[in-house]
Scaffold this motif. Structure first.
Motif, mmCIF file in Angstrom:
data_model
loop_
_atom_site.group_PDB
_atom_site.id
_atom_site.type_symbol
_atom_site.label_atom_id
_atom_site.label_comp_id
_atom_site.label_asym_id
_atom_site.label_seq_id
_atom_site.Cartn_x
_atom_site.Cartn_y
_atom_site.Cartn_z
ATOM 1 N N PRO A 127 0.840 -1.207 0.000
ATOM 2 C CA PRO A 127 0.000 0.000 0.000
ATOM 3 C C PRO A 127 0.874 1.257 0.000
ATOM 4 O O PRO A 127 1.847 1.353 0.738
ATOM 5 N N GLY A 128 0.545 2.187 -0.866
ATOM 6 C CA GLY A 128 1.320 3.409 -0.962
ATOM 7 C C GLY A 128 2.538 3.304 -1.865
ATOM 8 O O GLY A 128 3.277 4.281 -2.028
ATOM 9 N N GLU A 129 2.761 2.140 -2.459
ATOM 10 C CA GLU A 129 3.897 1.909 -3.350
ATOM 11 C C GLU A 129 3.392 1.814 -4.788
ATOM 12 O O GLU A 129 2.380 1.164 -5.049
ATOM 13 N N THR A 130 4.086 2.458 -5.727
ATOM 14 C CA THR A 130 3.665 2.483 -7.130
ATOM 15 C C THR A 130 4.539 1.574 -7.969
ATOM 16 O O THR A 130 5.767 1.706 -7.977
ATOM 17 N N LEU A 131 3.905 0.655 -8.678
ATOM 18 C CA LEU A 131 4.615 -0.227 -9.609
ATOM 19 C C LEU A 131 4.908 0.550 -10.885
ATOM 20 O O LEU A 131 3.997 1.085 -11.522
ATOM 21 N N ILE A 132 6.206 0.613 -11.275
ATOM 22 C CA ILE A 132 6.605 1.388 -12.441
ATOM 23 C C ILE A 132 6.779 0.497 -13.673
ATOM 24 O O ILE A 132 6.338 0.830 -14.764
ATOM 25 N N THR A 133 7.428 -0.651 -13.500
ATOM 26 C CA THR A 133 7.617 -1.548 -14.632
ATOM 27 C C THR A 133 7.910 -2.957 -14.133
ATOM 28 O O THR A 133 8.338 -3.151 -12.990
ATOM 29 N N ARG A 134 7.655 -3.924 -14.989
ATOM 30 C CA ARG A 134 7.996 -5.319 -14.728
ATOM 31 C C ARG A 134 8.460 -5.925 -16.044
ATOM 32 O O ARG A 134 7.682 -6.035 -16.998
ATOM 33 N N ASP A 135 9.742 -6.298 -16.092
ATOM 34 C CA ASP A 135 10.358 -6.720 -17.349
ATOM 35 C C ASP A 135 11.163 -8.000 -17.157
ATOM 36 O O ASP A 135 11.784 -8.206 -16.115
ATOM 37 N N ALA A 136 11.171 -8.848 -18.182
ATOM 38 C CA ALA A 136 11.958 -10.076 -18.154
ATOM 39 C C ALA A 136 13.433 -9.742 -18.360
ATOM 40 O O ALA A 136 13.812 -9.228 -19.410
ATOM 41 N N LEU A 137 14.255 -10.028 -17.344
ATOM 42 C CA LEU A 137 15.696 -9.819 -17.421
ATOM 43 C C LEU A 137 16.420 -11.008 -16.829
ATOM 44 O O LEU A 137 15.918 -11.666 -15.915
ATOM 45 N N SER A 138 17.619 -11.269 -17.354
ATOM 46 C CA SER A 138 18.509 -12.315 -16.857
ATOM 47 C C SER A 138 19.933 -11.795 -16.979
ATOM 48 O O SER A 138 20.163 -10.716 -17.536
ATOM 49 N N PHE A 139 20.903 -12.563 -16.459
ATOM 50 C CA PHE A 139 22.287 -12.196 -16.686
ATOM 51 C C PHE A 139 22.557 -12.194 -18.188
ATOM 52 O O PHE A 139 22.065 -13.050 -18.930
ATOM 53 N N ALA A 140 23.372 -11.242 -18.633
ATOM 54 C CA ALA A 140 23.686 -11.099 -20.047
ATOM 55 C C ALA A 140 24.640 -12.202 -20.508
ATOM 56 O O ALA A 140 25.178 -12.970 -19.705
ATOM 57 N N THR A 141 24.863 -12.244 -21.815
ATOM 58 C CA THR A 141 25.735 -13.240 -22.430
ATOM 59 C C THR A 141 26.704 -12.531 -23.371
ATOM 60 O O THR A 141 26.317 -11.596 -24.066
ATOM 61 N N GLY A 142 27.952 -12.975 -23.393
ATOM 62 C CA GLY A 142 28.968 -12.344 -24.234
ATOM 63 C C GLY A 142 28.618 -12.382 -25.704
ATOM 64 O O GLY A 142 28.022 -13.338 -26.204
ATOM 65 N N LEU A 143 29.021 -11.332 -26.416
ATOM 66 C CA LEU A 143 28.764 -11.224 -27.850
ATOM 67 C C LEU A 143 30.038 -11.393 -28.677
ATOM 68 O O LEU A 143 30.028 -12.077 -29.692
ATOM 69 N N ALA A 144 31.136 -10.771 -28.236
ATOM 70 C CA ALA A 144 32.391 -10.872 -28.977
ATOM 71 C C ALA A 144 32.798 -12.338 -29.132
ATOM 72 O O ALA A 144 32.510 -13.169 -28.268
ATOM 73 N N THR A 145 33.457 -12.655 -30.240
ATOM 74 C CA THR A 145 33.802 -14.047 -30.541
ATOM 75 C C THR A 145 34.538 -14.723 -29.397
ATOM 76 O O THR A 145 34.278 -15.886 -29.072
ATOM 77 N N GLU A 146 35.451 -13.997 -28.751
ATOM 78 C CA GLU A 146 36.242 -14.589 -27.669
ATOM 79 C C GLU A 146 35.393 -15.023 -26.479
ATOM 80 O O GLU A 146 35.746 -15.952 -25.761
ATOM 81 N N VAL A 147 34.257 -14.342 -26.263
ATOM 82 C CA VAL A 147 33.436 -14.627 -25.083
ATOM 83 C C VAL A 147 31.996 -14.961 -25.465
ATOM 84 O O VAL A 147 31.120 -14.984 -24.609
ATOM 85 N N SER A 148 31.772 -15.244 -26.732
ATOM 86 C CA SER A 148 30.417 -15.515 -27.207
ATOM 87 C C SER A 148 29.782 -16.683 -26.448
ATOM 88 O O SER A 148 30.376 -17.748 -26.311
ATOM 89 N N GLY A 149 28.576 -16.458 -25.949
ATOM 90 C CA GLY A 149 27.851 -17.487 -25.219
ATOM 91 C C GLY A 149 28.334 -17.704 -23.803
ATOM 92 O O GLY A 149 27.890 -18.646 -23.141
ATOM 93 N N MET A 150 29.212 -16.830 -23.304
ATOM 94 C CA MET A 150 29.826 -17.028 -21.990
ATOM 95 C C MET A 150 29.480 -15.882 -21.036
ATOM 96 O O MET A 150 29.033 -14.817 -21.452
ATOM 97 N N ARG A 151 29.709 -16.146 -19.745
ATOM 98 C CA ARG A 151 29.585 -15.115 -18.709
ATOM 99 C C ARG A 151 30.401 -15.559 -17.506
ATOM 100 O O ARG A 151 30.585 -16.756 -17.272
ATOM 101 N N TRP A 152 30.873 -14.563 -16.721
ATOM 102 C CA TRP A 152 31.659 -14.852 -15.529
ATOM 103 C C TRP A 152 31.189 -14.004 -14.354
ATOM 104 O O TRP A 152 30.470 -13.010 -14.532
ATOM 105 N N PHE A 153 31.637 -14.408 -13.167
ATOM 106 C CA PHE A 153 31.306 -13.730 -11.913
ATOM 107 C C PHE A 153 32.631 -13.402 -11.246
ATOM 108 O O PHE A 153 33.393 -14.305 -10.895
ATOM 109 N N ARG A 154 32.919 -12.098 -11.062
ATOM 110 C CA ARG A 154 34.274 -11.681 -10.735
ATOM 111 C C ARG A 154 34.343 -10.803 -9.482
ATOM 112 O O ARG A 154 33.399 -10.069 -9.160
#
Length: 308
Positions: A19-46
């Protein structure tokens, strides 16, 4: 399960603001994935020394371990893709050296990396020292760890940012709050240009940690980045001019939604009205909106770049 209310049947639940809180948006998001050939399809946690920290994150299940491709491997991969041999490998090597980039083919189509160290040489999606906020993000954001039937949505209100887990089933919107933080902990939100289909967003927290997320499509990334950027200057509805109140009443009339409208003044001077279609939650992309622009007295106005 916190912050849920029953809809239509006892087993069907969807997250609702307090109550008293306004919902602004709700969107489907996940961790991103590499695009460059060296990291394509990959992700790391650093951490800030670029050490892999995925085994230090509490409660996280095992996930894939990626190895960045070397330039030689990248060239061979390109050659194999196009069915070429040594000549193509050598040709690509010459082109690559002339361009001075480890991801020439991709960069030529998607532009130059904004952060080569984080987009070509490495691809962190969580970055932070022990005890920082990014390290508390839920593992369900990782498409490589969660079941294929699961989705994650980012919910932004005027008070909080939340990560919601749900099934990929429009008929069974069973929400679970996985993570949340106050808006005050968000330092910056930046659209990242070097990505597939303009979907990537970088969220930097006030403790210096950050994460890189990808929307289901460009609209998800756009709506999220606009809503999560601080400060969010919502105009109290009682402060609208009589003409604006009349336009707002006409705008929301007969529209199907269980949410509240909100109004914000855009840099052009136009006023944006939005009403989330909370009666329809799509697991793939989240919640769509009704929207309209108006002037200081509620009059029709012409859309200006940056209004959305």
């Amino acid at each position: 399960m916190s912050n849920t209310v029953a809809l239509r049947a006892p087993h069907m639940t969807t997250w609702q603001p307090e109550p008293g809180e306004t919902l602004i948006t709700r969107d489907a998001l996940s961790f991103a994935t590499g695009l460059a050939t060296e990291v394509s399809g990959m992700r790391w946690f650093r951490d800030t020394e670029r050490n892999d920290i995925q085994h230090e994150l509490p409660g996280w299940p095992e996930g894939p371990t990626f190895t960045r491709r070397t330039k030689a491997a990248s060239r061979s991969r390109k050659a194999g893709k196009f069915g070429g041999g040594l000549l193509l490998v050598l040709t690509l090597g010459v082109i690559e050296s002339l361009a001075g980039s480890g991801s020439t083919g991709t960069a030529s189509k998607k532009g130059s990396p904004q952060e080569p160290e984080n987009e070509v040489e490495d691809f962190p999606v969580i970055w932070g020292e022990p005890g920082t906020l990014a390290r508390t993000l839920p593992w369900q954001l990782d498409p490589s760890r969660r079941p294929r039937t699961d989705r994650t949505h980012a919910v932004v209100t005027d008070h909080r940012l939340l990560i919601i887990g749900l099934l990929d089933d429009e008929q069974d919107p069973h929400d679970e709050v996985l993570w949340e933080t106050d808006r005050a902990h968000i330092a910056t939100v930046e659209r990242m240009k070097f990505c597939e289909y303009e979907t990537d967003v970088k969220v930097v927290f006030t403790d210096g940690s950050w994460c890189r997320l990808a929307g289901w499509n460009a609209n998800c990334a756009h709506d999220f980045s606009r809503a999560a950027t601080n400060p969010l200057k919502l105009i109290p509805l009682h402060e609208l001019t009589p003409g604006q109140k009349e336009t707002l009443a006409s705008f929301i009339k007969d529209k199907e939604s269980h949410g509240d409208p909100w109004v914000v003044r855009r840099p052009s001077g136009n006023y944006l009205i939005e009403l989330l279609r909370t009666d329809q939650i799509d697991p793939s992309f989240g919640i769509s909106t009704y929207f309209q622009f108006m002037g200081p007295n509620g009059e029709d106005v012409t859309y200006q770049p940056g209004d959305l």
